[in-house]
Design a protein around this motif. Sequence first.
Motif, PDB file in Angstrom:
ATOM      1  N   GLU A 199      36.014  41.757  42.764  1.00  9.70           N
ATOM      2  CA  GLU A 199      36.692  42.744  41.901  1.00  9.70           C
ATOM      3  C   GLU A 199      36.527  42.398  40.433  1.00  9.70           C
ATOM      4  OE1 GLU A 199      40.977  44.996  41.261  1.00  9.70           O
ATOM      5  OE2 GLU A 199      40.717  43.563  42.899  1.00  9.70           O
ATOM      6  N   LYS A 200      36.689  41.125  40.110  1.00  5.70           N
ATOM      7  CA  LYS A 200      36.568  40.689  38.714  1.00  5.70           C
ATOM      8  C   LYS A 200      35.170  40.937  38.173  1.00  5.70           C
ATOM      9  CE  LYS A 200      37.127  36.602  35.763  1.00  5.70           C
ATOM     10  NZ  LYS A 200      37.467  35.160  35.728  1.00  5.70           N
ATOM     11  N   THR A 201      34.160  40.756  39.012  1.00  6.73           N
ATOM     12  CA  THR A 201      32.767  40.821  38.555  1.00  6.73           C
ATOM     13  C   THR A 201      32.187  42.228  38.595  1.00  6.73           C
ATOM     14  OG1 THR A 201      32.460  38.583  39.438  1.00  6.73           O
ATOM     15  CG2 THR A 201      30.470  39.808  38.869  1.00  6.73           C
ATOM     16  N   PHE A 202      32.546  43.015  39.598  1.00  5.55           N
ATOM     17  CA  PHE A 202      31.807  44.254  39.849  1.00  5.55           C
ATOM     18  C   PHE A 202      32.611  45.546  39.700  1.00  5.55           C
ATOM     19  CE2 PHE A 202      29.613  40.953  42.382  1.00  5.55           C
ATOM     20  CZ  PHE A 202      28.375  41.002  41.757  1.00  5.55           C
ATOM     21  N   TRP A 203      33.935  45.473  39.557  1.00  2.72           N
ATOM     22  CA  TRP A 203      34.708  46.703  39.384  1.00  2.72           C
ATOM     23  C   TRP A 203      34.631  47.160  37.935  1.00  2.72           C
ATOM     24  CZ3 TRP A 203      36.540  50.708  41.757  1.00  2.72           C
ATOM     25  CH2 TRP A 203      37.508  51.507  41.158  1.00  2.72           C
ATOM     26  N   ASP A 204      34.305  48.429  37.720  1.00  2.90           N
ATOM     27  CA  ASP A 204      34.227  49.011  36.384  1.00  2.90           C
ATOM     28  C   ASP A 204      35.432  49.920  36.175  1.00  2.90           C
ATOM     29  OD1 ASP A 204      33.601  50.117  33.977  1.00  2.90           O
ATOM     30  OD2 ASP A 204      31.884  51.279  34.683  1.00  2.90           O
ATOM     31  N   PRO A 205      36.444  49.471  35.414  1.00  4.58           N
ATOM     32  CA  PRO A 205      37.654  50.283  35.243  1.00  4.58           C
ATOM     33  C   PRO A 205      37.403  51.587  34.481  1.00  4.58           C
ATOM     34  CG  PRO A 205      37.678  48.366  33.794  1.00  4.58           C
ATOM     35  CD  PRO A 205      36.507  48.190  34.701  1.00  4.58           C
ATOM     36  N   LYS A 206      36.326  51.636  33.696  1.00  7.78           N
ATOM     37  CA  LYS A 206      36.042  52.841  32.932  1.00  7.78           C
ATOM     38  C   LYS A 206      35.599  53.981  33.846  1.00  7.78           C
ATOM     39  CE  LYS A 206      33.489  54.538  28.906  1.00  7.78           C
ATOM     40  NZ  LYS A 206      32.510  54.188  27.839  1.00  7.78           N
ATOM     41  N   SER A 207      34.662  53.701  34.721  1.00  5.45           N
ATOM     42  CA  SER A 207      34.173  54.737  35.637  1.00  5.45           C
ATOM     43  C   SER A 207      34.953  54.760  36.951  1.00  5.45           C
ATOM     44  CB  SER A 207      32.697  54.501  35.947  1.00  5.45           C
ATOM     45  OG  SER A 207      32.523  53.290  36.663  1.00  5.45           O
ATOM     46  N   LYS A 208      35.809  53.747  37.131  1.00  5.31           N
ATOM     47  CA  LYS A 208      36.599  53.596  38.360  1.00  5.31           C
ATOM     48  C   LYS A 208      35.691  53.587  39.593  1.00  5.31           C
ATOM     49  CE  LYS A 208      40.878  55.476  36.482  1.00  5.31           C
ATOM     50  NZ  LYS A 208      41.976  56.475  36.644  1.00  5.31           N
TER      51      LYS A 208
END
Length: 219
Positions: free
Chosen positions: A43-52
Motif C-alpha cells: 500500500e505504501k509503495t503502490f497506492w496512488d491516492p490521487k487517482s485512487k
Amino acid sequence: SAWLNLLYLQALRQSASIYKALGMGAKSDPLLHKTTALAQSIEKTFWDPKSKSWKDTANDPISVNALALLLTLRPDPDAVLAKEAVQKPMTARRSKTAPSPAQAVYALEALIEADLRAEALEIIRARWGAMIDRGATTLWQHWDGLSGSRASGASASPVYLLPQLVLGIKPILTGWKKVRIAPLVGSLEFARGAVPSPLGMVRVEWEKVGEDQLAVRVE
C-alpha cells in the motif's frame, strides 16, 4: 513490481489457509505475520491516492488493480474501483493495456467479487465470444489469434466461471461442504449444466416461467 508482490501476498494467504484446513494452524501464524507487513508495504509503495488506484509501470494496470481488489487491501468500496480500473478498460474497444486471455481471469474474478457479475459475463461474451465468432473451437493464447498457441489451457477461465455465473454454482465452505446456488439469468431463457465437486456432481437446471420467476432444479 506491484504485480509480483501481490502474487506473493496471494500465495502467502492461500498457503496459510491450506495449513488451517489441514489442522496445522501453528504453521500458518508466521505466514499471516508476513502478509500483514507485506500488505502495508504494498500500500505504501503502490497506492496512488490521487487517482485512487494501484500503480505499476511494469505490468498492465487492469490486472494489478484486479488482484489488489481480490486481496481486499483497502477498505474503499470495491465496486467503484472495479468499475473504473477494471470494467471500463476491459470493455474499451481498443484498450492498449488489456491483459492476455490467461491473465484476464483476475479481472473477471474481481468483478464477480465486487458483485458486478453481469458485467463480467458481458466481458466473457465480448472477448472470448469473439474467438468463437471467428471459428475457434479452442481458446487462444492471444486475443487476435495470430500468434502464440491456438489451444491455451491458461486462457480457459470462462469454462469454470460460466457455471459459477449462469448456473450460480459456487462453494462457500472448504471442500464444497456448503454450496450457494444463485443463477445469473440475464437475457437467457434457460440453462443447465453440472460442476464436479469432491462430494459428487452438482447439477442445476433452470428456465424462465414468468417475468420474475424461475423453475429451478438442483441435484
